[in-house]
Design a protein around this motif. Structure first.
Motif, PDB file in Angstrom:
ATOM      1  N   GLU B  48      -6.787  10.560  48.560  1.00  0.00           N
ATOM      2  CA  GLU B  48      -5.627  10.657  49.432  1.00  0.00           C
ATOM      3  C   GLU B  48      -5.657  11.965  50.228  1.00  0.00           C
ATOM      4  O   GLU B  48      -6.128  12.991  49.745  1.00  0.00           O
ATOM      5  CB  GLU B  48      -4.354  10.626  48.583  1.00  0.00           C
ATOM      6  N   VAL B  49      -5.141  11.893  51.443  1.00  0.00           N
ATOM      7  CA  VAL B  49      -4.951  13.109  52.228  1.00  0.00           C
ATOM      8  C   VAL B  49      -3.456  13.308  52.415  1.00  0.00           C
ATOM      9  O   VAL B  49      -2.777  12.451  52.971  1.00  0.00           O
ATOM     10  CB  VAL B  49      -5.627  13.013  53.602  1.00  0.00           C
ATOM     11  N   LYS B 206     -12.679  11.604  51.597  1.00  0.00           N
ATOM     12  CA  LYS B 206     -11.622  10.733  51.100  1.00  0.00           C
ATOM     13  C   LYS B 206     -12.227   9.485  50.459  1.00  0.00           C
ATOM     14  O   LYS B 206     -11.850   9.102  49.343  1.00  0.00           O
ATOM     15  CB  LYS B 206     -10.786  10.334  52.315  1.00  0.00           C
TER      16      LYS B 206
END
Lengths: 441, 263
Positions: B48-49, B206
């Motif tokens: 996740e970012v 990611k």
């Protein structure tokens, strides 16, 4: 006509300069190093010619003077290698001269007043015990300074300025102003002198080992570069580097071997060993002096430390960007303590050399040394802004300072004039350095 | 229009059912009576970012420095993989595989790329001596992947361009197999081409399952690169939103007015 000649000169000049450029690039010789060697050569030749012209005798470029010069440089040179690390990390140490004094009187008291009573006068272990105690005292004082600087957050300038006064006072309290003499006979060998040198054969052995070392470094470096497929230096460049290195070393051996023992010492030695002195006198070479070998060993060790160990890498990183070093997980405070402790250790070692050379210990030994040491490091290219500096540069810087000093004594400048010249040279050298760096960018 | 095409390229939605990679619980830190970070809680899942937004001085960098070990928080807890973590200094953070790319890049300008990349973690050979040749070889390898045009391996990094310096800083974070990556405005000093390079890299990391905290001023980049956005104002957390559920204006409103969408 004029135009053509100037045009040809320009045409001729550009490949010429690029040839020098190519040469420097291929050999990877630092232009700053060349500049320093050039300055040193200029000083040497200048003093020699001045002496030859105005005094009727050029005393500078003689084996005797060069040998003495090398011995006189040792004490400052040893400390300068440590000062490089201190200055790289954006600190300063003004207390080295006073620390040297304390170490000297402690060693003096230990070998003259304490140890003879404990293990007997003339015991062969006295010199080494005294030397170790002296270096331990230096290390502890340095670590103490470093601790206050790193954990107490007092600027190094202030801590060591205080140290400059405190330790000179301590040295006086230890001796009550008396000169402690005579030092242990073996200990005195560490300061040089006819007996404190390794002689002709020993010097050749050291010289040949040095040459072998130079060639091994070149060969090993080439092998490593090849194994990672990095660009290699051209073979001729390697050859040139090897030749220059070996010629310099052999030259040094020839010079120190060309300086014979004085007649009185020869007579004394001949008598003690039942040797018949022939009519023409006996030619016994000095060879390399022990303090010079100590300086060389320290120089090599410190170069390895700075360039090939994590410790050295962290010193450079802290100098380049202290915050980045901290964020990279380097314990910068502990590093500061270690760097100052190392400076203290080297000051202790330097104190051994200085007091052994004098043959006695006085509380004033090392006065003003801090200025010469800092000047040597700075003339040698160590940037006061931090992050930049080399060990060989500092040692060369020490040679430059000492050459100036010796040269001025030889041509008969009085001490006031000497101070003026040394001070001016320091400022001028840093000014040149600033210009050099500006042009580099 | 372009917004939708951007979100379309985004990878599959993040799975947030398991244990979060990072949980910051009720973090507070004050400097001389000013609450720089005031009871903020955030979490981050693998792959996740999470974007961190807010005005200058909103507390984003300060909060994140508690995670990277540069600052020590006054109160609160950090959990890594569900376990309480003690992060007292940057070394501790590294032990948890947390890598940080600082806005200032935190490079030693006088050292070359390889020395910077391995700073604090030098490769040593026999005798404990640093193995510069091997470090340079490794640096060439990773730079070949991140920035194939990079050639200045021998120069001190002060001789490099902004983009080149940035790639050294990124290489340092990526090389050591970070699991949690903190990027403080990674594209601030970069041109469009290099910004695109960083964006692609973020997508790639990611996909490898890293969790990334991205401090970012450019809303456009946030909408494009982040899965969630957390907005801070005056040291407090305004809120955390799914980027897909909100518009640029919603986020701007959070930043400027300190109000959540719909409030």
């Amino acid at each position: 006509m004029t135009q053509t000649s100037s045009a040809t000169r320009q045409d001729g000049a550009s490949p010429h300069t690029s040839a020098i450029g190519r040469f420097l690039r291929a050999t990877e010789i630092d232009t700053r190093l060349l500049g320093m060697i050039g300055a040193l050569a200029l000083i040497w030749i200048g003093f020699h010619l001045y002496g030859a012209t105005f005094k009727g005798f050029g005393a500078f470029l003689t084996p005797r003077n060069l040998w003495n010069l090398s011995v006189q440089t040792a004490s400052i040179g040893i400390m300068a290698t440590g000062m490089v690390l201190v200055i790289i990390t954006r600190h300063i140490d003004l207390s080295v001269g006073s620390m040297l004094g304390v170490c000297a009187v402690v060693m003096g008291v230990v070998q003259v007043q304490v140890l003879p009573g404990l293990i007997g006068f003339g015991n062969p272990a006295i010199w080494i015990i005294a030397a170790i105690i002296g270096m331990a005292v230096g290390t502890m004082i340095g670590a103490f300074h470093g601790f206050i600087i790193a954990y107490g957050k007092v600027p190094a300038f202030i801590v060591t300025l205080g140290g400059l006064l405190v330790w000179r006072g301590v040295a006086y309290l230890i001796t009550r102003g008396e000169t402690i003499a005579p030092l242990d006979e073996t200990f005195k060998l560490l300061g040089g002198g006819p007996y404190g040198a390794i002689g002709e054969t020993g010097s050749w052995i050291v010289g040949l080992l040095g040459c072998a070392g130079v060639l091994w470094l070149l060969w090993n470096g080439r092998k490593r570069r090849r194994s990672y497929e990095f660009p290699l230096r051209p073979l001729w460049a390697e050859g040139v580097l090897g030749t220059i290195g070996c010629v310099l070393i052999i030259g040094a051996v020839l010079v120190v071997n060309a300086y014979p023992w004085p007649k009185g010492i020869v007579r004394q030695y001949a008598k003690a060993n039942n040797i018949e002195v022939p009519d023409g006198g006996l030619f016994i070479s000095h060879g390399f002096a022990i303090p010079v070998l100590i300086l060389v060993a320290v120089g090599i060790a410190m170069t390895v430390l700075l360039n090939r160990t994590r410790f050295g890498r962290y010193v450079l990183a802290i100098g380049g960007n202290p915050d980045a070093a901290e964020l990279a997980g380097i314990n910068t405070r502990l590093m500061t303590v270690k760097i100052f402790a190392l400076m203290g250790l080297l000051t202790g070692l330097s104190s051994v050399v200085a007091s052994a050379r004098l043959g006695s210990a006085t509380n004033s030994l090392g006065t003003l040394d801090e200025l010469y040491v800092i000047a040597a490091a700075v003339i040698g290219g160590t940037s006061l802004a931090g992050g930049v500096g080399t060990i060989y540069g500092a040692i060369l810087g020490a040679f430059v300072m000492q050459s100036l000093q010796t040269g001025m004594v030889l041509i008969g400048f009085d001490s006031a004039m000497q101070q003026i010249v040394v001070g001016s040279v320091l400022v001028f050298a840093v000014f040149i350095d600033t210009i050099y760096r500006r042009n580099l960018k | 229009m372009s917004e939708t095409s951007m979100t379309m390229t985004k990878s599959a939605p993040v799975d947030r059912t398991g244990t979060p990679l990072v949980e910051l619980r009720d973090i507070s830190i004050a400097f001389g009576g000013i609450k720089a970070v005031d009871h903020v809680s955030l979490d981050l899942y693998p792959g996740e970012v999470v974007g961190l937004l807010g005005h200058n001085g909103a507390g984003k960098s300060t909060l994140i420095k508690c995670l990277s070990g540069a600052y020590q928080m006054d109160a609160g807890e950090i959990f890594i993989n569900g376990e309480k973590a003690e992060i007292r200094n940057p070394r501790d953070a590294r032990d948890y595989n947390i890598e940080t790319i600082y806005q200032t890049l935190a490079l030693a300008d006088n050292l070359d790329a390889a020395s910077n990349l391995f700073l604090g973690r030098e490769i040593t050979g026999p005798g404990g001596f640093v193995d510069d040749a091997r470090m340079e070889a490794e640096t060439r390898k990773i730079m070949g992947r991140l920035n194939p045009n990079f050639r200045k391996f021998k120069d001190p990094v002060m001789a490099l361009s902004g983009g080149q310096r940035q790639s050294v800083a990124i290489a340092r974070a990526v090389y050591f197999n970070a699991r949690i990556l903190i990027m403080d405005e990674p594209t601030a000093a970069l041109g469009p081409h290099e910004t695109q390079m960083v964006a692609e890299l973020i997508e790639e990391l990611k996909a490898q399952g890293l969790g990334i905290f991205l401090i970012e001023h450019d809303i456009h980049n946030v909408m494009r690169l982040c899965d969630r956005a957390s907005v801070m104002k005056n040291g407090q957390l305004v809120g955390t939103v799914n980027v897909d559920d909100v518009t640029d204006e919603d986020i701007l409103g959070m930043i400027i007015l300190g109000k959540r969408p719909g409030e």
